[in-house]
Design a protein around this motif. Sequence first.
Motif, PDB file in Angstrom:
ATOM      1  N   LEU A  50       3.339   5.901  -2.688  1.00  0.00           N
ATOM      2  CA  LEU A  50       4.320   6.628  -3.078  1.00  0.00           C
ATOM      3  C   LEU A  50       4.912   6.530  -4.600  1.00  0.00           C
ATOM      4  CD1 LEU A  50       6.711   6.163  -0.086  1.00  0.00           C
ATOM      5  CD2 LEU A  50       5.760   8.075  -0.447  1.00  0.00           C
ATOM      6  N   ASN A  51       4.156   5.646  -5.141  1.00  0.00           N
ATOM      7  CA  ASN A  51       4.355   5.435  -6.739  1.00  0.00           C
ATOM      8  C   ASN A  51       5.670   4.553  -7.017  1.00  0.00           C
ATOM      9  OD1 ASN A  51       3.601   5.237  -9.240  1.00  0.00           O
ATOM     10  ND2 ASN A  51       4.000   7.362  -9.822  1.00  0.00           N
ATOM     11  N   ILE A  52       6.186   3.721  -5.838  1.00  0.00           N
ATOM     12  CA  ILE A  52       7.437   3.185  -6.163  1.00  0.00           C
ATOM     13  C   ILE A  52       7.180   1.776  -6.583  1.00  0.00           C
ATOM     14  CG2 ILE A  52       9.250   2.456  -4.724  1.00  0.00           C
ATOM     15  CD1 ILE A  52       9.056   4.700  -2.729  1.00  0.00           C
ATOM     16  N   GLU A  53       7.937   1.132  -7.349  1.00  0.00           N
ATOM     17  CA  GLU A  53       7.831  -0.313  -7.689  1.00  0.00           C
ATOM     18  C   GLU A  53       8.232  -0.980  -6.429  1.00  0.00           C
ATOM     19  OE1 GLU A  53       6.832  -3.296  -9.915  1.00  0.00           O
ATOM     20  OE2 GLU A  53       6.764  -1.060 -10.658  1.00  0.00           O
ATOM     21  N   PRO A  54       7.433  -1.921  -5.938  1.00  0.00           N
ATOM     22  CA  PRO A  54       7.694  -2.677  -4.800  1.00  0.00           C
ATOM     23  C   PRO A  54       8.828  -3.572  -5.021  1.00  0.00           C
ATOM     24  CG  PRO A  54       5.174  -2.695  -5.144  1.00  0.00           C
ATOM     25  CD  PRO A  54       6.118  -2.049  -6.400  1.00  0.00           C
ATOM     26  N   GLU A  55       9.924  -3.597  -4.074  1.00  0.00           N
ATOM     27  CA  GLU A  55      10.805  -4.499  -4.142  1.00  0.00           C
ATOM     28  C   GLU A  55      10.589  -6.017  -3.826  1.00  0.00           C
ATOM     29  OE1 GLU A  55      14.498  -3.559  -4.381  1.00  0.00           O
ATOM     30  OE2 GLU A  55      13.824  -1.293  -4.707  1.00  0.00           O
ATOM     31  N   HIS A  56      11.178  -7.037  -4.646  1.00  0.00           N
ATOM     32  CA  HIS A  56      10.896  -8.232  -4.076  1.00  0.00           C
ATOM     33  C   HIS A  56      12.006  -8.603  -3.158  1.00  0.00           C
ATOM     34  CE1 HIS A  56       9.998 -12.542  -4.364  1.00  0.00           C
ATOM     35  NE2 HIS A  56      11.246 -12.742  -4.593  1.00  0.00           N
ATOM     36  N   PHE A  57      11.458  -9.351  -2.352  1.00  0.00           N
ATOM     37  CA  PHE A  57      12.509  -9.697  -0.955  1.00  0.00           C
ATOM     38  C   PHE A  57      11.973 -11.135  -0.414  1.00  0.00           C
ATOM     39  CE2 PHE A  57       9.907  -6.321   0.760  1.00  0.00           C
ATOM     40  CZ  PHE A  57       9.371  -7.015   1.850  1.00  0.00           C
ATOM     41  N   ASP A  58      13.358 -11.849   0.059  1.00  0.00           N
ATOM     42  CA  ASP A  58      12.944 -13.043   0.694  1.00  0.00           C
ATOM     43  C   ASP A  58      12.902 -12.622   2.262  1.00  0.00           C
ATOM     44  OD1 ASP A  58      12.331 -14.658  -1.621  1.00  0.00           O
ATOM     45  OD2 ASP A  58      14.479 -14.764  -1.779  1.00  0.00           O
ATOM     46  N   ILE A  59      11.977 -13.232   2.939  1.00  0.00           N
ATOM     47  CA  ILE A  59      12.289 -12.847   4.365  1.00  0.00           C
ATOM     48  C   ILE A  59      13.129 -13.991   5.214  1.00  0.00           C
ATOM     49  CG2 ILE A  59      11.027 -13.041   6.600  1.00  0.00           C
ATOM     50  CD1 ILE A  59       8.705 -11.948   5.124  1.00  0.00           C
ATOM     51  N   GLU A  60      14.113 -13.382   5.702  1.00  0.00           N
ATOM     52  CA  GLU A  60      15.071 -14.090   6.392  1.00  0.00           C
ATOM     53  C   GLU A  60      15.237 -13.571   8.088  1.00  0.00           C
ATOM     54  OE1 GLU A  60      19.925 -14.154   6.605  1.00  0.00           O
ATOM     55  OE2 GLU A  60      19.021 -14.369   4.580  1.00  0.00           O
ATOM     56  N   LEU A  61      14.841 -14.303   8.996  1.00  0.00           N
ATOM     57  CA  LEU A  61      15.012 -13.994  10.372  1.00  0.00           C
ATOM     58  C   LEU A  61      16.534 -13.996  10.871  1.00  0.00           C
ATOM     59  CD1 LEU A  61      11.883 -16.017  11.604  1.00  0.00           C
ATOM     60  CD2 LEU A  61      12.095 -13.707  11.036  1.00  0.00           C
ATOM     61  N   VAL A  75       0.941  -1.289   0.007  1.00  0.00           N
ATOM     62  CA  VAL A  75      -0.049   0.008   0.112  1.00  0.00           C
ATOM     63  C   VAL A  75       0.831   1.193  -0.043  1.00  0.00           C
ATOM     64  CG1 VAL A  75      -1.560   1.420   1.402  1.00  0.00           C
ATOM     65  CG2 VAL A  75      -1.934  -1.009   1.061  1.00  0.00           C
ATOM     66  N   GLY A  76       2.021   1.251   0.814  1.00  0.00           N
ATOM     67  CA  GLY A  76       2.839   2.370   1.025  1.00  0.00           C
ATOM     68  C   GLY A  76       3.443   2.578  -0.482  1.00  0.00           C
ATOM     69  N   ALA A  77       4.201   1.382  -0.946  1.00  0.00           N
ATOM     70  CA  ALA A  77       4.818   1.707  -2.232  1.00  0.00           C
ATOM     71  C   ALA A  77       3.805   2.030  -3.322  1.00  0.00           C
ATOM     72  CB  ALA A  77       5.174   0.216  -2.716  1.00  0.00           C
ATOM     73  N   TRP A  78       2.377   1.712  -3.221  1.00  0.00           N
ATOM     74  CA  TRP A  78       1.527   2.291  -4.263  1.00  0.00           C
ATOM     75  C   TRP A  78       1.338   3.614  -4.205  1.00  0.00           C
ATOM     76  CZ3 TRP A  78      -3.678   3.733  -3.267  1.00  0.00           C
ATOM     77  CH2 TRP A  78      -4.352   4.264  -4.501  1.00  0.00           C
TER      78      TRP A  78
END
Length: 176
Positions: free
Chosen positions: A105-116, A100-103
């Motif tokens: 701010l008109n930013i392309e959402p980053e793809h990331f893998d979650i690592e704890l 929602v925030g990326a939308w």
Amino acid sequence: MPRKLIKRYMPDHKKIREHKCLQFLGEHLHNPNLWHLNRRSVAGAFAVGIFCAFIPLPFQMIFAAVLAVLMGTNLPISVTLVWITNPITIPPMFYTTYKVGAWLLNIEPEHFDIELSVEWFMHEMSVIWEPLLLGSLLVGTICSLLVYFIVRGLWRLHIVRHYQRKRAKRHSKHLP
């Protein structure tokens, strides 16, 4: 009745007032709405708890307690509702708020893998903090407002039905 159920599980307000971690709030802890179960304090507590649950900060419970005290809402309910965010719900909640925030701010959402890990968290947070925070604030505000009005409406509906049942019962006693 939900009020009786909630009261059964509420902690003793005297113990909470005396808790050393909350002493900095001083006289604010003596506000009766922090401990009473009425439509305004419970609806406000739901709003505070839901809002704080969406904020991606550590120590959300302390934030919820301070907001509850400042806003005069039920303290135990506000703090308890923060537990909506837990290890199972955090990934979908915060991923949604990030999108929602990326939308916004008109930013392309980053793809990331979650690592704890702390390293992953520090690196990713430096990249995604703006859309995550903006989305969290917006979604948290909208959800808390919705929940506030839903709780007030349901509480009012419950009271109206209670009085209707009482009136019908009283009316049926007077019929031959």
